[in-house]
Design a protein around this motif. Structure first.
Motif, PDB file in Angstrom:
ATOM      1  N   LEU A  61      74.820  30.453  36.195  1.00 15.28           N
ATOM      2  CA  LEU A  61      73.644  29.633  36.450  1.00 15.28           C
ATOM      3  C   LEU A  61      73.989  28.194  36.789  1.00 15.28           C
ATOM      4  O   LEU A  61      73.163  27.478  37.332  1.00 15.28           O
ATOM      5  CB  LEU A  61      72.724  29.645  35.231  1.00 15.28           C
ATOM      6  N   LEU A  64      72.527  23.224  33.318  1.00 21.30           N
ATOM      7  CA  LEU A  64      71.113  23.220  32.956  1.00 21.30           C
ATOM      8  C   LEU A  64      70.492  21.831  33.047  1.00 21.30           C
ATOM      9  O   LEU A  64      69.289  21.700  33.037  1.00 21.30           O
ATOM     10  CB  LEU A  64      70.929  23.737  31.525  1.00 21.30           C
ATOM     11  N   ALA A  69      65.954  23.117  36.519  1.00 23.24           N
ATOM     12  CA  ALA A  69      66.293  23.947  35.360  1.00 23.24           C
ATOM     13  C   ALA A  69      65.541  23.455  34.121  1.00 23.24           C
ATOM     14  O   ALA A  69      65.051  24.257  33.327  1.00 23.24           O
ATOM     15  CB  ALA A  69      67.798  23.929  35.119  1.00 23.24           C
ATOM     16  N   LEU A 125      64.341  30.690  35.124  1.00 22.78           N
ATOM     17  CA  LEU A 125      65.625  30.188  35.612  1.00 22.78           C
ATOM     18  C   LEU A 125      66.144  31.036  36.780  1.00 22.78           C
ATOM     19  O   LEU A 125      66.675  30.497  37.754  1.00 22.78           O
ATOM     20  CB  LEU A 125      66.647  30.143  34.479  1.00 22.78           C
ATOM     21  N   THR A 128      64.204  30.010  39.789  1.00 20.39           N
ATOM     22  CA  THR A 128      64.636  28.698  40.261  1.00 20.39           C
ATOM     23  C   THR A 128      65.938  28.793  41.041  1.00 20.39           C
ATOM     24  O   THR A 128      66.081  28.207  42.113  1.00 20.39           O
ATOM     25  CB  THR A 128      64.814  27.737  39.064  1.00 20.39           C
ATOM     26  N   ILE A 129      66.882  29.547  40.506  1.00 26.10           N
ATOM     27  CA  ILE A 129      68.179  29.687  41.171  1.00 26.10           C
ATOM     28  C   ILE A 129      68.037  30.473  42.462  1.00 26.10           C
ATOM     29  O   ILE A 129      68.683  30.164  43.460  1.00 26.10           O
ATOM     30  CB  ILE A 129      69.189  30.328  40.212  1.00 26.10           C
TER      31      ILE A 129
END
Length: 158
Positions: A61, A64, A69, A125, A128-129
């Motif tokens: 990921l 953060l 994030a 998450l 978002t990624i």
């Protein structure tokens, strides 16, 4: 019994599709080594004591401590606000892990609340990624079981 003339014929393993031990079968390991958290029953939880929870995030990921994030984790916290038996009192987002100071009515409420937060945060998450990279990302976000420590003294909470 069987077909005539096949009583003594050996079976071929490649055509048999009846299960059993096979090379490469089973769930694949997700971590390079043993799991960090032992898979034991969690200890008794007293509702008067807050709990320090640490959630480790997968290295895929990235960091953060980015605006998107942080927003994903914040929206995950907002999603679990309605729970009466579980509350997140404080949140600290580090580079590859998240610290939470939680209050829960019992052990099951703590477990379910942290799980709900993890599921919500993981979905957000991953979304978002996926948006940042342009390719969809699915899969595990939190690498292991959460680590929980009961806070017995005010200095521990500080």
């Amino acid at each position: 019994m069987g077909l005539p003339g096949t009583e003594g014929a050996p079976r071929r393993a490649s055509t048999s599709r009846r299960g059993g031990k096979r090379a490469g079968a089973g769930r694949k390991r997700t971590l390079p080594g043993p799991a960090r958290g032992k898979h034991r029953a969690r200890p008794f939880h007293d509702k008067r004591q807050p709990v320090h929870v640490v959630l480790r995030v997968s290295g895929e990921l990235g960091r953060l401590r980015r605006r998107k994030a942080y927003a994903a984790v914040r929206w995950a916290m907002i999603a679990i606000l309605g729970r009466a038996d579980f509350r997140v009192v404080h949140l600290s987002i580090q580079r590859h892990h998240i610290h939470l100071l939680c209050e829960a009515d019992d052990r099951r409420a703590l477990s379910n609340g942290v799980r709900a937060l993890c599921v919500s945060a993981a979905r957000r998450l991953n979304a978002t990624i996926s948006e940042e990279r342009g390719t969809p990302r699915r899969g595990r976000v939190f690498t292991d079981r959460y680590h929980a420590t009961a806070i017995a003294r005010p200095t521990q909470a500080r």
